[in-house]
Design a protein around this motif. Sequence first.
Motif, PDB file in Angstrom:
ATOM      1  N   CYS A 190       1.479  13.179   8.404  1.00 28.39           N
ATOM      2  CA  CYS A 190       1.717  11.730   8.076  1.00 28.39           C
ATOM      3  C   CYS A 190       0.005  11.333   7.856  1.00 28.39           C
ATOM      4  N   LEU A 191       0.051  10.584   6.577  1.00 32.33           N
ATOM      5  CA  LEU A 191      -1.322   9.808   6.302  1.00 32.33           C
ATOM      6  C   LEU A 191      -1.206   8.224   6.540  1.00 32.33           C
ATOM      7  N   VAL A 192      -2.192   7.816   6.759  1.00 31.86           N
ATOM      8  CA  VAL A 192      -2.156   6.405   6.866  1.00 31.86           C
ATOM      9  C   VAL A 192      -3.264   5.891   5.714  1.00 31.86           C
ATOM     10  N   MET A 193      -2.676   4.932   5.007  1.00 26.59           N
ATOM     11  CA  MET A 193      -3.662   4.348   3.834  1.00 26.59           C
ATOM     12  C   MET A 193      -4.099   2.972   4.287  1.00 26.59           C
ATOM     13  N   GLU A 194      -5.122   2.684   4.081  1.00 28.03           N
ATOM     14  CA  GLU A 194      -5.720   1.185   4.233  1.00 28.03           C
ATOM     15  C   GLU A 194      -6.849   0.922   3.111  1.00 28.03           C
ATOM     16  N   LYS A 195      -6.472  -0.159   2.324  1.00 24.41           N
ATOM     17  CA  LYS A 195      -7.228  -0.598   1.341  1.00 24.41           C
ATOM     18  C   LYS A 195      -7.754   0.552   0.318  1.00 24.41           C
ATOM     19  N   GLY A 196      -6.596   1.277   0.039  1.00 22.66           N
ATOM     20  CA  GLY A 196      -6.885   2.288  -0.969  1.00 22.66           C
ATOM     21  C   GLY A 196      -7.621   3.652  -0.687  1.00 22.66           C
ATOM     22  N   ARG A 197      -7.691   3.748   0.653  1.00 24.30           N
ATOM     23  CA  ARG A 197      -8.109   5.055   1.083  1.00 24.30           C
ATOM     24  C   ARG A 197      -7.246   5.632   2.120  1.00 24.30           C
ATOM     25  N   ILE A 198      -7.489   6.816   2.429  1.00 22.28           N
ATOM     26  CA  ILE A 198      -6.923   7.509   3.677  1.00 22.28           C
ATOM     27  C   ILE A 198      -7.652   7.340   4.876  1.00 22.28           C
ATOM     28  N   VAL A 199      -7.275   6.604   5.888  1.00 23.86           N
ATOM     29  CA  VAL A 199      -8.085   6.375   6.819  1.00 23.86           C
ATOM     30  C   VAL A 199      -7.640   7.317   8.149  1.00 23.86           C
ATOM     31  N   HIS A 200      -6.407   7.941   8.167  1.00 21.02           N
ATOM     32  CA  HIS A 200      -6.006   8.716   9.350  1.00 21.02           C
ATOM     33  C   HIS A 200      -5.092   9.615   8.910  1.00 21.02           C
TER      34      HIS A 200
ATOM     35  N   ASN B 208       1.535  -3.313   3.439  1.00 23.45           N
ATOM     36  CA  ASN B 208       1.806  -3.893   2.394  1.00 23.45           C
ATOM     37  C   ASN B 208       0.224  -4.148   1.851  1.00 23.45           C
ATOM     38  N   GLY B 209       0.259  -3.673   0.419  1.00 20.29           N
ATOM     39  CA  GLY B 209      -0.818  -3.896  -0.153  1.00 20.29           C
ATOM     40  C   GLY B 209      -1.921  -2.825  -0.186  1.00 20.29           C
ATOM     41  N   ALA B 210      -1.826  -1.893   0.528  1.00 15.56           N
ATOM     42  CA  ALA B 210      -2.632  -0.587   0.968  1.00 15.56           C
ATOM     43  C   ALA B 210      -2.802   0.067  -0.263  1.00 15.56           C
ATOM     44  N   GLY B 211      -1.823   0.092  -1.245  1.00 10.97           N
ATOM     45  CA  GLY B 211      -2.067   1.096  -2.543  1.00 10.97           C
ATOM     46  C   GLY B 211      -1.137   2.237  -2.461  1.00 10.97           C
ATOM     47  N   LYS B 212      -0.129   2.153  -1.612  1.00 12.32           N
ATOM     48  CA  LYS B 212       0.810   3.475  -1.743  1.00 12.32           C
ATOM     49  C   LYS B 212       1.649   3.520  -2.975  1.00 12.32           C
ATOM     50  N   THR B 213       2.282   2.396  -3.407  1.00 19.51           N
ATOM     51  CA  THR B 213       2.954   2.461  -4.505  1.00 19.51           C
ATOM     52  C   THR B 213       2.012   2.893  -5.804  1.00 19.51           C
ATOM     53  N   THR B 214       0.871   2.204  -5.602  1.00 25.22           N
ATOM     54  CA  THR B 214      -0.198   2.584  -7.008  1.00 25.22           C
ATOM     55  C   THR B 214      -0.460   4.114  -7.008  1.00 25.22           C
ATOM     56  N   LEU B 215      -0.415   4.688  -5.866  1.00 27.60           N
ATOM     57  CA  LEU B 215      -0.830   6.306  -5.617  1.00 27.60           C
ATOM     58  C   LEU B 215       0.331   6.904  -6.198  1.00 27.60           C
TER      59      LEU B 215
ATOM     60  N   VAL C   4       6.759   7.766   1.175  1.00 27.46           N
ATOM     61  CA  VAL C   4       6.007   6.162   1.323  1.00 27.46           C
ATOM     62  C   VAL C   4       7.029   5.491   2.195  1.00 27.46           C
ATOM     63  N   GLU C   5       6.820   4.982   3.162  1.00 30.02           N
ATOM     64  CA  GLU C   5       7.744   4.301   4.042  1.00 30.02           C
ATOM     65  C   GLU C   5       7.002   3.381   5.057  1.00 30.02           C
ATOM     66  N   GLN C   6       7.611   2.013   5.075  1.00 25.53           N
ATOM     67  CA  GLN C   6       7.480   1.188   6.265  1.00 25.53           C
ATOM     68  C   GLN C   6       7.762   1.242   7.508  1.00 25.53           C
ATOM     69  N   ASN C   7       9.219   2.084   7.352  1.00 23.49           N
ATOM     70  CA  ASN C   7      10.055   2.386   8.416  1.00 23.49           C
ATOM     71  C   ASN C   7       9.270   3.528   9.358  1.00 23.49           C
ATOM     72  N   LEU C   8       8.617   3.139  10.265  1.00 22.68           N
ATOM     73  CA  LEU C   8       8.025   4.298  11.182  1.00 22.68           C
ATOM     74  C   LEU C   8       8.678   5.239  11.662  1.00 22.68           C
ATOM     75  N   ASP C   9      10.115   4.840  12.327  1.00 22.89           N
ATOM     76  CA  ASP C   9      10.850   5.916  12.820  1.00 22.89           C
ATOM     77  C   ASP C   9      11.200   6.985  11.805  1.00 22.89           C
ATOM     78  N   LEU C  10      11.716   6.415  10.474  1.00 24.23           N
ATOM     79  CA  LEU C  10      12.007   7.360   9.419  1.00 24.23           C
ATOM     80  C   LEU C  10      10.815   8.421   9.235  1.00 24.23           C
ATOM     81  N   VAL C  11       9.631   7.841   8.949  1.00 21.89           N
ATOM     82  CA  VAL C  11       8.655   8.927   8.647  1.00 21.89           C
ATOM     83  C   VAL C  11       8.480   9.783   9.914  1.00 21.89           C
ATOM     84  N   LEU C  12       8.325   9.359  11.104  1.00 22.20           N
ATOM     85  CA  LEU C  12       8.000  10.190  12.285  1.00 22.20           C
ATOM     86  C   LEU C  12       9.167  11.403  12.285  1.00 22.20           C
ATOM     87  N   LYS C  13      10.485  10.862  11.716  1.00 20.78           N
ATOM     88  CA  LYS C  13      11.533  11.967  11.979  1.00 20.78           C
ATOM     89  C   LYS C  13      11.611  13.032  10.767  1.00 20.78           C
TER      90      LYS C  13
END
Length: 233
Positions: free
Chosen positions: A204-214, A36-43, A190-199
Motif C-alpha cells: 500500500c502507498l499513501v499519497m498526500e498533496k501529490g507525493r507518496i508519503v508512506h 480526496n484531492g491527493a492526486g490519485k486520479t491524476t496519477l 486506487v481506493e478510499q475503502n480501506l478494508d478493500l485495499v487492505l484485503k
Amino acid sequence: MLRTLAVSAGYGLLPVLNGIDLGVAAGEVVGLLGRNGAGKTTLLRVIAGGLKASGGAVVLGDQDLTNAPAFRRARAGIAHVPQGRGIFNQLTVRQNLEVGTRAARDRGDGDIPADIFGYFPILREREAQTAGTLSGGQQQMLAIGRALCGLPSVLLLDEPSEGIQPNIVQSIAELVPRIARERGIAIVLVEQNLDLVLKAADRCLVMEKGRIVHEGTPEAFADETLLKDLLAL
Ligand SMILES: Nc1ncnc2c1ncn2[C@@H]1O[C@H](COP(=O)(O)OP(=O)(O)O)[C@@H](O)[C@H]1O
Ligand SMILES: [Mg+2]
C-alpha cells in the motif's frame, strides 16, 4: 512491469503530482490510498496517457511510453478503468466487452476471452442487456471485464467500490488479487475503502498533496493510527 520515475504533472499552472516513483510487478496489486484531492486520479491518468506528465517518465517493461498517446499505451497493454466506470450505457454488455477487445488488436484474436465470464458470471447472464440498466456494482464488473478483454499487462482501477453495494465490494476485494495472480497483471488499485485495499493489495502507498508519503504492507497498516491520520478517517 510498470514504473513511473519522478513523475510530475498538473492542470495548467496548478501542480498536482510532485516526483512520483511507483513500481508494480506482474501479478502484484499495489493499493493507492489518500484523501480526496491527493492526486490519485491524476496519477492514473498520467500513466494511461489521458494527461501528459510535465516531468519524469512512464515505462512499461522496456518501453518508454512517456510521450505516447493514450491509444498506444492501451495497445501496449495499459488498461484504465476510470473513476465513474466509463462504460457505454447505450450499448449491451456484450457490445461493451467487444469494444474492450480492440485494445488487444495486435496481441489478441478479437474474441472476448471466455474466462472473463469465470470472474463475472453475471455478465454472461446479462450479455444482451443494455449496460445502462445494470446496477452500479454490475456496471463496475462490466468496466473491469471490458478492460480485461484488452488482454492488459497493467490494470489501473480508480475507486471501483465507489457507490456500490457492500457484497459486491467484497467480491471485488476477492477478484482483484485473483485476477492479478491468474493473469499475471500488474494492478494499481486506487481506493478510499480501506478494508478493500487492505484485503486486496500486496503493498500500500499513501499519497498526500501529490507525493507518496508512506509505504507498507497491508499487515503493517492494519492497526496503524498514522494511516488513519493521513487519510483523515
Ligand atoms: N480536470 C482538472 N482540472 C483542474 N484541476 C483538477 C482537475 N482534476 C483534478 N484537479 C485537481 O487536482 C488535484 C488532485 O485531484 P485528483 O487527482 O482527482 O485527486 P484524487 O483522485 O486523489 O481525489 C485536486 O486539487 C483537484 O482539484
Ligand atoms: Mg480520484
